[in-house]
Enzyme design. Structure first.
Site, PDB file in Angstrom:
ATOM      1  CE  LYS A   1       6.415  22.828 109.162  1.00 59.20           C
ATOM      2  NZ  LYS A   1       6.142  22.701 107.725  1.00 59.20           N
TER       3      LYS A   1
ATOM      4  CB  SER B   1       8.173  19.219 107.822  1.00 58.86           C
ATOM      5  OG  SER B   1       6.897  19.713 107.479  1.00 58.86           O
TER       6      SER B   1
END
Length: 236
Positions: A195, A157
């Site tokens: 993230k 990701s």
């Protein structure tokens, strides 16, 4: 000799990498140069690569390296180069050669043992941080102030930020972060994920660097910062 647009793009890429350590995306380059399509950016990148100003790194998403700026010859840029392991460091990942470790009085390398605290998801969040699995010995030049730990990345990701599956990320322990920082976030005290942090009013957004993943929004009481990305180690 470069065209005006080629020069503008080269300066933009170089400045962005100095600021963040990560090349801009095609959309960011398109907007910066006020072009209508990404195909124009693609042509400019090919032209810069053919002229020896940049190179694209194979098998990596959004991976560019500035080799030289106008006024510096290709010979100057390559002179004195030797193979060194690559380390990506900086708050968003800056590619630099691994610094040489200093020697102590006995001539042995002075290294710092950094605990590897298991795996971190760069994808769907996995269970909370595990206990120490082993240690990494790193030169002190790689470390900033504070306490550090390392995590092994699982998932894709964050590929547009230059972070790939099986990379090892170096994290500085801290419980606060600025918007835009890449952080280890603990969600509901159960799930840990790597993230980019964004603040959206009173909420916290955990943003992937891969369009295949959606941004997740949480209330501030559901997310705890466990550290900030300060380095990345990749084995070839």
């Amino acid at each position: 000799m470069l065209t005006k647009k080629q020069s503008e793009l080269l300066r933009f890429i170089n400045e962005r990498m100095k600021e963040t350590g990560v090349p801009p995306s095609f959309d960011e380059m398109k907007d910066a140069l006020d072009l209508r399509s990404k195909s124009g950016i693609h042509r400019l990148i090919i032209a810069l690569e053919e002229r020896g100003f940049i190179r694209r790194l194979p098998n990596r998403a959004r991976a560019l390296e500035v080799l030289r700026m106008p006024g510096a010859s290709a010979a100057d840029a390559g002179r004195g180069r030797k193979f060194e392991p690559s380390v990506i460091e900086g708050h968003l990942g800056r590619v630099r050669p691994m610094p040489a470790a200093r020697d102590d009085e006995d001539g042995a390398r002075a290294m710092v043992a950094i605990p590897v605290m298991g795996r971190i998801a760069a994808g769907t969040p996995i269970s909370a941080l595990q206990t120490r699995s082993h240690t990494l010995n790193l030169p002190p030049e790689m470390l900033s102030q504070g306490e550090h730990y390392a995590l092994e990345v699982r998932g894709d990701s964050m590929i547009d930020a230059g972070i790939f599956d099986a990379d090892t990320v170096l994290i500085r322990k801290q419980d606060t972060a600025e918007t835009g920082d890449i952080v280890v976030a603990l969600i509901d005290d159960e799930e840990a994920t790597l993230k980019r942090l964004r603040r959206r009013g009173a909420s916290i957004a955990l943003e992937a660097a891969n369009p295949a993943y959606e941004t997740r929004i949480f209330g501030p009481d559901r997310v705890r910062i466990q550290g900030k990305l300060v380095g990345l180690i990749r084995r070839y």
